[in-house]
Design a protein around this motif. Sequence first.
Motif, PDB file in Angstrom:
ATOM      1  N   TRP A  53       0.826  -1.215   0.000  1.00  0.00           N
ATOM      2  CA  TRP A  53       0.000   0.000   0.000  1.00  0.00           C
ATOM      3  C   TRP A  53       0.856   1.259   0.000  1.00  0.00           C
ATOM      4  O   TRP A  53       0.510   2.249  -0.621  1.00  0.00           O
ATOM      5  CB  TRP A  53      -0.943   0.003   1.209  1.00  0.00           C
ATOM      6  CG  TRP A  53      -2.018  -1.033   1.071  1.00  0.00           C
ATOM      7  CD1 TRP A  53      -2.199  -2.136   1.841  1.00  0.00           C
ATOM      8  CD2 TRP A  53      -3.023  -1.068   0.056  1.00  0.00           C
ATOM      9  NE1 TRP A  53      -3.260  -2.880   1.393  1.00  0.00           N
ATOM     10  CE2 TRP A  53      -3.792  -2.237   0.279  1.00  0.00           C
ATOM     11  CE3 TRP A  53      -3.349  -0.253  -1.033  1.00  0.00           C
ATOM     12  CZ2 TRP A  53      -4.849  -2.606  -0.523  1.00  0.00           C
ATOM     13  CZ3 TRP A  53      -4.421  -0.615  -1.824  1.00  0.00           C
ATOM     14  CH2 TRP A  53      -5.158  -1.779  -1.571  1.00  0.00           C
ATOM     15  N   MET A  54       2.011   1.176   0.687  1.00  0.00           N
ATOM     16  CA  MET A  54       2.895   2.357   0.721  1.00  0.00           C
ATOM     17  C   MET A  54       3.424   2.681  -0.671  1.00  0.00           C
ATOM     18  O   MET A  54       3.412   3.815  -1.130  1.00  0.00           O
ATOM     19  CB  MET A  54       4.066   2.119   1.670  1.00  0.00           C
ATOM     20  CG  MET A  54       3.835   2.818   3.010  1.00  0.00           C
ATOM     21  SD  MET A  54       5.210   2.567   4.091  1.00  0.00           S
ATOM     22  CE  MET A  54       6.470   3.500   3.288  1.00  0.00           C
ATOM     23  N   ILE A  55       3.905   1.602  -1.344  1.00  0.00           N
ATOM     24  CA  ILE A  55       4.461   1.823  -2.691  1.00  0.00           C
ATOM     25  C   ILE A  55       3.391   2.367  -3.629  1.00  0.00           C
ATOM     26  O   ILE A  55       3.601   3.331  -4.365  1.00  0.00           O
ATOM     27  CB  ILE A  55       5.031   0.498  -3.254  1.00  0.00           C
ATOM     28  CG1 ILE A  55       6.240   0.083  -2.438  1.00  0.00           C
ATOM     29  CG2 ILE A  55       5.430   0.653  -4.730  1.00  0.00           C
ATOM     30  CD1 ILE A  55       6.742  -1.301  -2.729  1.00  0.00           C
ATOM     31  N   LEU A  56       2.229   1.770  -3.532  1.00  0.00           N
ATOM     32  CA  LEU A  56       1.141   2.214  -4.412  1.00  0.00           C
ATOM     33  C   LEU A  56       0.761   3.676  -4.114  1.00  0.00           C
ATOM     34  O   LEU A  56       0.612   4.493  -5.026  1.00  0.00           O
ATOM     35  CB  LEU A  56      -0.082   1.306  -4.215  1.00  0.00           C
ATOM     36  CG  LEU A  56      -1.168   1.470  -5.287  1.00  0.00           C
ATOM     37  CD1 LEU A  56      -0.625   1.096  -6.660  1.00  0.00           C
ATOM     38  CD2 LEU A  56      -2.383   0.617  -4.961  1.00  0.00           C
ATOM     39  N   SER A  57       0.691   4.015  -2.809  1.00  0.00           N
ATOM     40  CA  SER A  57       0.291   5.393  -2.452  1.00  0.00           C
ATOM     41  C   SER A  57       1.344   6.396  -2.921  1.00  0.00           C
ATOM     42  O   SER A  57       1.002   7.438  -3.495  1.00  0.00           O
ATOM     43  CB  SER A  57       0.134   5.561  -0.940  1.00  0.00           C
ATOM     44  OG  SER A  57      -0.551   4.485  -0.430  1.00  0.00           O
ATOM     45  N   ILE A  58       2.636   6.061  -2.667  1.00  0.00           N
ATOM     46  CA  ILE A  58       3.685   7.019  -3.073  1.00  0.00           C
ATOM     47  C   ILE A  58       3.682   7.180  -4.594  1.00  0.00           C
ATOM     48  O   ILE A  58       3.778   8.287  -5.120  1.00  0.00           O
ATOM     49  CB  ILE A  58       5.072   6.548  -2.564  1.00  0.00           C
ATOM     50  CG1 ILE A  58       5.097   6.669  -1.038  1.00  0.00           C
ATOM     51  CG2 ILE A  58       6.203   7.388  -3.163  1.00  0.00           C
ATOM     52  CD1 ILE A  58       6.301   6.044  -0.390  1.00  0.00           C
ATOM     53  N   GLY A  59       3.531   6.057  -5.293  1.00  0.00           N
ATOM     54  CA  GLY A  59       3.486   6.108  -6.764  1.00  0.00           C
ATOM     55  C   GLY A  59       2.352   7.007  -7.246  1.00  0.00           C
ATOM     56  O   GLY A  59       2.533   7.872  -8.097  1.00  0.00           O
ATOM     57  N   CYS A  60       1.168   6.796  -6.629  1.00  0.00           N
ATOM     58  CA  CYS A  60       0.010   7.599  -7.034  1.00  0.00           C
ATOM     59  C   CYS A  60       0.234   9.078  -6.738  1.00  0.00           C
ATOM     60  O   CYS A  60      -0.079   9.949  -7.554  1.00  0.00           O
ATOM     61  CB  CYS A  60      -1.242   7.137  -6.297  1.00  0.00           C
ATOM     62  SG  CYS A  60      -1.786   5.539  -6.854  1.00  0.00           S
ATOM     63  N   LEU A  61       0.818   9.341  -5.558  1.00  0.00           N
ATOM     64  CA  LEU A  61       1.064  10.734  -5.166  1.00  0.00           C
ATOM     65  C   LEU A  61       1.996  11.415  -6.171  1.00  0.00           C
ATOM     66  O   LEU A  61       1.751  12.543  -6.623  1.00  0.00           O
ATOM     67  CB  LEU A  61       1.676  10.762  -3.755  1.00  0.00           C
ATOM     68  CG  LEU A  61       1.921  12.160  -3.217  1.00  0.00           C
ATOM     69  CD1 LEU A  61       0.576  12.822  -2.893  1.00  0.00           C
ATOM     70  CD2 LEU A  61       2.798  12.123  -1.978  1.00  0.00           C
ATOM     71  N   PHE A  62       3.068  10.692  -6.533  1.00  0.00           N
ATOM     72  CA  PHE A  62       4.029  11.266  -7.480  1.00  0.00           C
ATOM     73  C   PHE A  62       3.359  11.553  -8.827  1.00  0.00           C
ATOM     74  O   PHE A  62       3.558  12.601  -9.433  1.00  0.00           O
ATOM     75  CB  PHE A  62       5.216  10.317  -7.679  1.00  0.00           C
ATOM     76  CG  PHE A  62       6.267  10.478  -6.626  1.00  0.00           C
ATOM     77  CD1 PHE A  62       5.947  11.018  -5.383  1.00  0.00           C
ATOM     78  CD2 PHE A  62       7.575  10.085  -6.849  1.00  0.00           C
ATOM     79  CE1 PHE A  62       6.905  11.166  -4.398  1.00  0.00           C
ATOM     80  CE2 PHE A  62       8.550  10.244  -5.875  1.00  0.00           C
ATOM     81  CZ  PHE A  62       8.206  10.776  -4.644  1.00  0.00           C
ATOM     82  N   LEU A  63       2.548  10.582  -9.255  1.00  0.00           N
ATOM     83  CA  LEU A  63       1.883  10.790 -10.545  1.00  0.00           C
ATOM     84  C   LEU A  63       0.909  11.965 -10.473  1.00  0.00           C
ATOM     85  O   LEU A  63       0.789  12.755 -11.407  1.00  0.00           O
ATOM     86  CB  LEU A  63       1.146   9.519 -10.969  1.00  0.00           C
ATOM     87  CG  LEU A  63       2.064   8.540 -11.689  1.00  0.00           C
ATOM     88  CD1 LEU A  63       1.385   7.211 -11.870  1.00  0.00           C
ATOM     89  CD2 LEU A  63       2.472   9.085 -13.046  1.00  0.00           C
TER      90      LEU A  63
END
Length: 339
Positions: A53-63
Motif C-alpha cells: 500500500w505504501m508503494i502504491l500510495s507514493i506512486g500515485c502521489l508522485f503521478l
Amino acid sequence: MKSRHPIFIPIAIGAMAIAFTVTILVAWALIFTQFYIVSSKPAVGQDLGVGYWMILSIGCLFLLLIVVAIVLFLVSNIRQSNYVHKQNAFIDSVTHELKSPLASLRIGLETLERHQLDPQMKGRFIGMMKKDVDRLKALIDHVLEAGRLEHERRALNSSATDLRGLIDSCAAQIRYRYDLDETQLVTTLSAEENRSVLIDPVALETVLLNLLDNGVKYSGDRIDVHLDATAEAETLTIAIRDQGLGIPKQQLKKVFERFFRVEREGEANKVRGTGLGLYVVSLLVKRMEGRIQVHSEGESKGTLVTIELPLRWCEATEAESTGKDEGHGATGETVPARG
Ligand code: ADP
C-alpha cells in the motif's frame, strides 16, 4: 484557410500529456495489483501488507504531482500565449492607426503644395489635417498614459472643477472627432448643488473621452449615445449608453484587461482600437476610489457603462454664487488624493 489560434498547440500537447499520465497511473495500479496477487497468491480478502500500500500510495502521489505540474505548465503557457496574441494584435492595430492618419496628412500636404486651392477648399483640407493630427495625438497620449499608469503611482490632482463645463467639453471634442450633431451625442447633468466639485479634471476627462469614444466607435450605423450624470451629496454617477454592437456576455469581465479586444465578424471587426481604453479607464476610476461596471444584453444590443465616484463639493465662491462660469480648469486649489 483559417489559421489556428497559437494556443492550440500547447493545449493539445498538455491535454495529451495529462491523458498519457492518467492512463499510466491506472495501468500501473492494475498491473501492480495483478502481479502481487499472482506472485503471492493471497487468499480472497487477505491483507496485502503495508509495503504494497505504501508503494502504491507514493506512486500515485508522485503521478498526481506530475499531473498538477503539467496543468500548471499548461495554464501558464495558455496565459503567456494569449498575452502574446493580444500584444501582436495591439502592435498591428497601433501600426495601422499610426499609418492611416500619416498617409492622409501626406496627401493633404501634397495637395496644398501642388494646387492653388480657393480659400474654402484650403480651409477644408486644413480642417481634415488638424483632425488627423488630433487622432495621432490621441493615440500617442493613450499609449503613453497606459504605460505611465502602470508604472507610476501618480497622486491625483483634485481641483475645483465645473462638472457641466467638463462634460460639455468632452462631448464637443467627440462630436468634432466624429462629425456628430447634438442629437447623436446627448449629455445631461442633474446636480444637487450649483457649485464646483473637487475632482481630478484631467483624470475624469480621460475617462469620459474614452467611454464616449467607445460609445460612438462601436455604435455601427446608428449613433445614439447618451451620457447621463447625477451629482449627489457624496457620489457622482455617470452612465454612458449606446445602442450599438454590444458585448457578448461571457466577455464582459475581460474588457478591462490590458490589450483585450472583442473579436467580431465582418464589418464590425474593422473597428480599430488598441485594447487599452477600458484598461486605462478602470485604472483611473480605481485611483479616484470609484467603481466601474459594464453591462450589455449581448451582441447588437448596445452597451451601458456606469461609473460611480466619491464626490466632494467646493465651498461656494462669490463667482459661483453670482452664477459666473469658470470653465472646467483648475482654480488653483490642489487637494491630494485620499488614501
Ligand atoms: P479598444 O481600443 O479596442 O476600443 P477598449 O479597451 O476601449 O479598447 O475596449 C476593449 C473592447 O471592449 C473593445 O475591443 C470593444 O470590443 C469592447 N467595447 C468597449 N466599449 C464598447 C462599447 N461601447 N460597445 C461595444 N463594445 C465595446
